[in-house]
Design an enzyme around this catalytic site. Structure first.
Site, PDB file in Angstrom:
ATOM      1  N   SER A  44       0.928  -1.225  -0.086  1.00  0.00           N
ATOM      2  CA  SER A  44      -0.148   0.030  -0.037  1.00  0.00           C
ATOM      3  C   SER A  44       0.899   1.185   0.005  1.00  0.00           C
ATOM      4  O   SER A  44       1.941   1.307   0.818  1.00  0.00           O
ATOM      5  CB  SER A  44      -1.122   0.020   1.297  1.00  0.00           C
ATOM      6  N   LYS A  59      -3.809   2.957  -1.876  1.00  0.00           N
ATOM      7  CA  LYS A  59      -3.137   3.661  -0.605  1.00  0.00           C
ATOM      8  C   LYS A  59      -3.917   3.863   0.305  1.00  0.00           C
ATOM      9  O   LYS A  59      -5.179   3.518   0.251  1.00  0.00           O
ATOM     10  CB  LYS A  59      -2.690   5.091  -1.181  1.00  0.00           C
ATOM     11  N   CYS A 110       1.236   2.556  10.520  1.00  0.00           N
ATOM     12  CA  CYS A 110       1.947   3.633  10.021  1.00  0.00           C
ATOM     13  C   CYS A 110       2.679   4.578  10.975  1.00  0.00           C
ATOM     14  O   CYS A 110       2.040   4.930  12.014  1.00  0.00           O
ATOM     15  CB  CYS A 110       0.847   4.588   9.148  1.00  0.00           C
ATOM     16  N   GLY A 139       8.767  -5.880   2.729  1.00  0.00           N
ATOM     17  CA  GLY A 139       9.850  -5.419   3.204  1.00  0.00           C
ATOM     18  C   GLY A 139      11.279  -5.720   2.355  1.00  0.00           C
ATOM     19  O   GLY A 139      11.939  -6.529   2.436  1.00  0.00           O
TER      20      GLY A 139
HETATM   21  C1  LIG Z   1       6.447   6.408   0.217  1.00  0.00           C
HETATM   22  C2  LIG Z   1       5.634   5.320   0.759  1.00  0.00           C
HETATM   23  C3  LIG Z   1       4.190   5.245   1.388  1.00  0.00           C
HETATM   24  C4  LIG Z   1       3.857   4.367   2.108  1.00  0.00           C
HETATM   25  N1  LIG Z   1       2.323   4.592   2.177  1.00  0.00           N
HETATM   26  C5  LIG Z   1       1.893   3.688   2.854  1.00  0.00           C
HETATM   27  C6  LIG Z   1       0.314   3.717   3.239  1.00  0.00           C
HETATM   28  O1  LIG Z   1      -0.368   4.669   2.807  1.00  0.00           O
HETATM   29  N2  LIG Z   1      -0.343   2.531   3.940  1.00  0.00           N
HETATM   30  C7  LIG Z   1       0.621   1.632   4.093  1.00  0.00           C
HETATM   31  O2  LIG Z   1      -0.237   0.539   4.742  1.00  0.00           O
HETATM   32  N3  LIG Z   1       1.795   1.483   4.184  1.00  0.00           N
HETATM   33  C8  LIG Z   1       2.358   2.467   3.567  1.00  0.00           C
HETATM   34  N4  LIG Z   1       3.750   2.300   3.170  1.00  0.00           N
HETATM   35  C9  LIG Z   1       4.596   1.018   3.686  1.00  0.00           C
HETATM   36  C10 LIG Z   1       4.720  -0.226   2.305  1.00  0.00           C
HETATM   37  O3  LIG Z   1       3.454  -0.351   2.287  1.00  0.00           O
HETATM   38  C11 LIG Z   1       5.557  -1.060   2.981  1.00  0.00           C
HETATM   39  O4  LIG Z   1       5.112  -1.656   3.882  1.00  0.00           O
HETATM   40  C12 LIG Z   1       7.024  -0.658   3.514  1.00  0.00           C
HETATM   41  O5  LIG Z   1       7.619   0.184   2.493  1.00  0.00           O
HETATM   42  C13 LIG Z   1       8.072  -1.617   3.444  1.00  0.00           C
HETATM   43  O6  LIG Z   1       8.019  -2.422   2.098  1.00  0.00           O
HETATM   44  P1  LIG Z   1       9.402  -1.926   1.161  1.00  0.00           P
HETATM   45  O7  LIG Z   1      10.690  -2.106   1.882  1.00  0.00           O
HETATM   46  O8  LIG Z   1       9.316  -2.954   0.035  1.00  0.00           O
HETATM   47  O9  LIG Z   1       9.163  -0.388   0.815  1.00  0.00           O
HETATM   48  C14 LIG Z   1       4.468   3.337   2.314  1.00  0.00           C
HETATM   49  C15 LIG Z   1       5.923   3.156   2.010  1.00  0.00           C
HETATM   50  C16 LIG Z   1       6.434   4.327   1.277  1.00  0.00           C
HETATM   51  C17 LIG Z   1       7.849   4.022   1.096  1.00  0.00           C
END
Ligand SMILES: Cc1cc2nc3c(=O)[nH]c(=O)nc-3n(C[C@H](O)[C@H](O)[C@H](O)COP(=O)(O)O)c2cc1C
Ligand SMILES: Cc1cc2nc3c(=O)[nH]c(=O)nc-3n(C[C@H](O)[C@H](O)[C@H](O)COP(=O)(O)OP(=O)(O)OC[C@H]3O[C@@H](n4cnc5c(N)ncnc54)[C@H](O)[C@@H]3O)c2cc1C
Ligand code: FES
Lengths: 307, 366
Positions: free
Chosen positions: B41, B69, B190, B305
């Site tokens: 998300s 999102k 969050c 992650g």
């Molecule tokens: C720019 C950005 C916006 C994010 N917005 C949300 C969000 O709106 N809701 C949510 O549950 N997680 C949000 N996340 C978290 C991601 O869904 C994910 O759990 C986290 O980035 C870890 O994964 P990654 O290391 O592959 O990025 C966001 C992450 C990033 C980097």
């Protein structure tokens, strides 16, 4: 039927890389590249780079080649990713996501000024009206493609309106090394000349080593007059100063190419927002990077703007 | 990379073997996914991507299920910029959940998202438990209205005529007809907002109570995913609480809370002061969370992650995730999930493993 080429992630190969003063000029051949507007950008990531994210760079020039194009980027080496790009050698590969964003809308910028009561014939297409292009440092990057597009307007292959204004380029640099980057404009100004259009070019440097000694906005103050159109790209302080100067002059409209840190370039991350004049936040990658002065800065205090 | 020579685009087309019913098909509660790769998300906006990169993204999404999102009860501006900065092998963000609010989401985005050829998992957050419940209720009305309800004659034409009453008989409860195509993910993780959300997800009791309350308005068999934060001492305790509360799956992890200073001013760089770390830097930490949670709960897990390569995908599946989400690495390549799905198919063939055999293999003896 020719396929419509869309913005997409593509693999490019560096065909040429040279110094342009303190900056680097990197040429990248990209098969399938969809033609861009001046002011649009691409997200670049060098293959095998240790950088996690791609970085936004303005499309500085674009020449069709086969079923694609050779793109030029002008890169200021300010940090790890830009240094890596600036030092690429021919044969290096990078991913190119683009063209992205809303560039300079030449239809809007070159539209004839609305006749306000006065004799319409005197206003329409008056050759004294200018398109003033203000560049600060690496903010020079988007303008070679703008000049080329102006030169090719009205039937030259690119869809651009006939340019009824004389381009005047005002370029500000820190010192002589940076000012050598003005060479990137050469092809564009020559193409304008071949198309029968004149253009002017004035430089300013902070240390006085080249051209006018002082800020480029001082050159603008001397040159700009009622009826002109202004497009600008450079540091935020320069852009605000340009707006502070121009918004007080009747019938001068301004467009700015703005910057923000970006992660995706396509509207996915909400990371690149900047506050607009009305207090709202806008994604630079989608709403911009080119914004009208009223949208971006609005009624900001005049002396604040000119520092 | 999938390189199609006709136009040079790194293709968005789904690679062979990732079509529905193929060998990568996987089950997430009532949702059937054509392959195990989805988006995290907030890191991929399918509608925006389609506007910019072409409607192909909507016709053939590069994900097996789409997670928009986070949506909240009321519209939110989000945090002030700057909101992003790259750090060693990762990305720090303090976006702060900007969104249009659940009402606008249901009116504008939801109808288009229901037209996608893959399941939808709507992500909801709140600042109090009541806000979660109200937002989910609003979403459920919209779904009942658009897609109908089983066991309620008048529901399809007038969903408000069959309001859900808490505590009613299970048998009398209207069943969502849409449960096989729409799931709910609750973001209790969050780190970039100052109340609710992560403060709920760091407390097992509050997590249990919230999931309980949400099960009332988001009934079985519809998928209810709890998205957990890694910013806790004992993630197993929170995971167990969520499962007991009624979660049908868990997504782990959200970002790790962190701080970046401006190198010149030595003041916090991000507009939200602190931020959340994502990207390859967090992968071993996230993998550990999935591995440990798998030891304690039986419901399916979504591994999130730092996923960037097929090795990461294989690792999360082996640690016990049934589905793997691509987050920030997708910023560089919006089609990364589809590409990884194709590469996963090759990996399984090379290892002579089925997907089911791979999932959880890290826990097997020897
Ligand atoms: C720019 C950005 C916006 C994010 N917005 C949300 C969000 O709106 N809701 C949510 O549950 N997680 C949000 N996340 C978290 C991601 O869904 C994910 O759990 C986290 O980035 C870890 O994964 P990654 O290391 O592959 O990025 C966001 C992450 C990033 C980097
Ligand atoms: C639409 C757009 C077009 C651009 N076009 C060009 C171009 O044509 N040529 C060019 O050289 N650069 C251009 N830039 C800027 C370029 O993207 C950044 O310089 C680059 O991302 C820096 O990455 P880095 O890893 O080298 O440095 P980093 O380590 O990321 O940054 C180096 C320094 O620059 C600052 N910085 C980085 N990005 C930004 C930003 N967006 N706004 C304010 N400060 C920042 C950092 O705080 C740091 O001090 C453009 C940016 C945008 C948004
Ligand atoms: S860079 Fe991601 S929304 Fe603009």
């Amino acid at each position: 039927m020719p396929t419509v080429r869309q913005p997409a992630l593509r693999l490019g190969e560096v065909v040429f890389c040279c110094e342009a003063g303190a900056f680097s000029r990197v040429r990248v051949e990209v098969p399938g590249w969809a033609p861009a507007r001046p002011g649009q950008f691409a997200m670049l990531h060098v293959e095998g780079s240790a950088r996690f994210l791609a970085r936004p760079f303005s499309l500085s020039d674009e020449e069709p080649r086969g079923a694609g194009a050779v793109l030029t980027f002008v890169v200021a080496p300010v940090g790890p990713a830009s240094q890596e790009l600036a030092n690429l050698r021919p044969g290096a590969r990078l991913s190119v996501l683009g063209p992205l964003g809303r560039g300079f809308d030449l239809e809007e910028i070159l539209a004839p000024a609305p006749a306000r009561g006065a004799c319409p014939a005197a206003l329409a297409g008056s050759p004294r009206r200018r398109l003033v292009i203000v560049a600060g440092g690496v903010g020079i990057a988007p303008f070679p493609l703008l000049l080329r597009t102006l030169a090719q307007g009205g039937g030259g292959g690119r869809s651009a309106p006939v340019c009824t204004r004389t381009p005047l380029l005002l370029c500000g640099f820190r010192d002589q090394a940076q000012a050598e980057a003005v060479s990137v404009l050469q092809e564009g100004t020559e193409e304008l000349r071949r198309a029968g259009m004149g253009s002017g070019l004035l430089c300013a440097t902070d240390d006085g080593s080249v051209g006018f000694h002082g800020p480029v906005t001082e050159l603008l103050r001397r040159e700009v007059s009622s009826g002109d159109r202004v497009v600008a790209c450079g540091p935020p302080a320069m852009c605000r100063a340009v707006w502070g100067l121009c918004r007080g002059i009747s019938d001068v409209q301004c467009w700015f190419s703005l910057e923000a840190r970006m992660a995706c370039g396509v509207g996915s991350c909400h990371g690149c927002v900047i506050p607009l004049a009305d207090g709202s936040l806008a994604k630079v990658c989608r709403r911009g990077p080119v914004l009208r002065g009223e949208e971006a800065f609005g009624e900001v205090e005049h002396d604040l703007l000119t520092r | 990379m999938i390189f199609s020579p006709d136009n040079g685009a790194l293709s968005s087309c789904l690679p062979p073997g990732t079509e529905p019913g193929g060998p990568l098909t996987t089950q997430l509660g009532p949702l059937t996914l054509a392959h195990p790769l989805i988006n995290a998300s907030g890191t991929f906006d399918l509608l925006e991507a389609a506007e910019v990169l072409g409607q192909e993204f909507v016709a053939r999404p590069p994900v097996a299920a789409y997670v928009p999102k986070t949506v909240t009860l009321h519209a939110r501006r989000g945090n002030e910029p700057p909101r992003l900065v790259e750090t060693a092998s990762g990305l720090m963000n303090s976006i702060g959940l900007p969104n249009q609010g659940v009402e606008e989401f249901c009116r504008h985005d939801l109808p288009r998202l229901l037209g996608l050829p893959c399941p939808l998992i709507v992500n909801v957050a709140g600042f109090t438990p009541e806000e979660y419940v109200l937002a989910v209720e609003r979403l459920r009305w919209a779904l009942d209205e658009a897609l109908g309800v089983y066991g309620s004659a008048c529901a399809a034409s007038s969903p408000s005529a069959a309001p859900y009453v808490a505590g009613r008989d299970e048998a009398a409860r209207p069943k969502p007809a849409w449960a096989w195509r729409v799931g709910l993910e609750v973001n209790i993780s969050c780190p970039n907002v100052h109340s609710g959300c992560m403060s709920i997800g760091t407390d097992p009791d509050e997590t249990f109570a919230l999931l309980r309350a949400l099960r009332e308005v988001w009934p079985e068999p519809a998928l209810l995913v709890a998205k957990l934060t890694p910013n806790v001492t004992d993630i197993q305790a929170v995971a167990e609480a969520a499962e007991r509360g009624g979660a049908g799956a868990l997504a782990l992890v959200n970002t790790f809370k962190g701080l970046v200073l401006d190198p010149v001013s030595l003041r916090p760089l991000l507009g939200g002061v602190t931020g959340g770390l994502s990207g390859p830097a967090i992968k071993p930490l996230a993998l550990r969370a999935v591995f440990e949670v798998r030891q304690r709960v039986g419901i399916p897990l979504i591994g999130i992650g730092g996923v960037e390569t097929v090795v990461d995908v294989v690792d999360f599946l082996a640690a016990g995730a049934s589905v793997v989400a691509v987050g920030a690495a997708g910023f560089r390549d919006p089609c990364l999930p589809a590409r990884l799905a194709g590469e996963l198919g090759e990996q399984l063939r090379r290892r002579s493993l089925s997907l089911a055999e791979l999932i959880g293999v890290a826990h097997a003896a020897g």
